[in-house]
Write a protein that holds these residues in place. Sequence first.
Motif, short mmCIF file in Angstrom:
data_model
loop_
_atom_site.label_atom_id
_atom_site.label_comp_id
_atom_site.label_asym_id
_atom_site.label_seq_id
_atom_site.Cartn_x
_atom_site.Cartn_y
_atom_site.Cartn_z
N ASP A 1 -3.62 8.20 8.13
CA ASP A 1 -4.03 8.80 6.86
C ASP A 1 -4.63 7.73 5.96
N PRO A 2 -5.52 8.11 5.04
CA PRO A 2 -6.11 7.12 4.13
C PRO A 2 -5.07 6.55 3.17
N GLY B 1 0.81 -1.21 0.00
CA GLY B 1 0.00 0.00 0.00
C GLY B 1 0.84 1.26 0.00
N VAL B 2 0.23 2.35 -0.42
CA VAL B 2 0.82 3.68 -0.32
C VAL B 2 -0.29 4.64 0.09
N PRO B 3 0.05 5.77 0.70
CA PRO B 3 -1.00 6.75 1.02
C PRO B 3 -1.68 7.24 -0.26
N GLU B 4 -2.96 7.51 -0.18
CA GLU B 4 -3.69 7.99 -1.36
C GLU B 4 -3.06 9.25 -1.93
N TYR C 1 -8.04 -2.78 2.23
CA TYR C 1 -6.89 -3.20 2.99
C TYR C 1 -6.81 -4.72 3.04
N THR C 2 -5.61 -5.25 2.92
CA THR C 2 -5.42 -6.70 2.89
C THR C 2 -5.87 -7.37 4.18
#
Length: 347
Positions: free
Chosen positions: A267-268, A201-204, A273-274
């Motif tokens: 933060d989103p 993941g990365v921040p939006e 999410y896994t």
Amino acid sequence: MEISAPKVQTSASQQGILLVNLGSPKSTSVKDVKTYLDEFLMDERVIDLRWLFRSLLVQGIILQIRPKKSAKAYQSVWTEDGSPLIVFSKQIQKKLQKVVDLPVSLGMRYSEPSIEEGIRQLVNQGINEIILFPLYPQYAMSTTETVTVKAEEVRKKKFPDIKIKYVKPFYHRDIYIEALANSIKKQLPDDFDMLQFSYHGVPERHIYKTDPTHTCNLENCRSDLNFHFNEYCYLNHCYETTRLVRERLNLPENKVIITFQSRLGKDPWLKPYTDITLEHLPKKRVKNLVVVCPAFVSDCLETLEEISEEGQEIFKKAGGETFTYIPCLNDNDEWIQVMKKLCEELY
């Protein structure tokens, strides 16, 4: 840490290949893990806050809590030869060296061997043009971009006379998709309910920051690929990799799901999410799950501990029955040939 590079005699001896992966702590000690996390998380392309706020967050909060927990996680996957990511990266380097006529060195964005060490090993062999291969299929600010920025910084300060060419993200390339699909196919059970593609993941906000048009609304990234618009869109690249592999494997859409792991902070981040998905899937009659992590080419903490161990525990605790983790490409021979071809395009 020194890595010996083979002596290669070839008419193209002025060129060399530098493979760059993420990096790893030197050991599983809390001290070494803390040192590694400090370098990693203080990168402005990983935690993209102003230096003062980033420092307060990382050094004032995260590094007071996380190193001990992370050290324990590393201990669960550490091998006799060290960090899995470093071990696999060295194996990749060794295998690639056997099939190319250029010297191949290895560097890590964080910790050792550094990018500077990798470049120096090539320069010491008379190399003046480097083909730098970031070992990330999809483009992201916190992966591909930070590698290229760091490499250029090192080049300008220490090696101003050399030239660097970069292997572009290959998330959509036919040769890569075929290698990935073949690897999955060989290990895919006959009876499974869902194939889950879990990407880092990365921040939006990272998606918006890397959009040169400043018009991204995330939903565009999930639509059909428009390469000019989405050239730097990690989210779109993840969806495109998944779509191409699913089609290559001839799987129906309802048998495949995309999720994002390893979020940090409040933060989103990219969704779904896994971990939350793993908890909910058994309630949707998904009892036999297969998980693959195509944001990584080498197995590491995020795949071996977070997915294969912790993820499996979450899924089975929620009522799941069988959990199959399919390893990364690592030193798969077909993948090595893909790397060779991608490098040859820059000869």
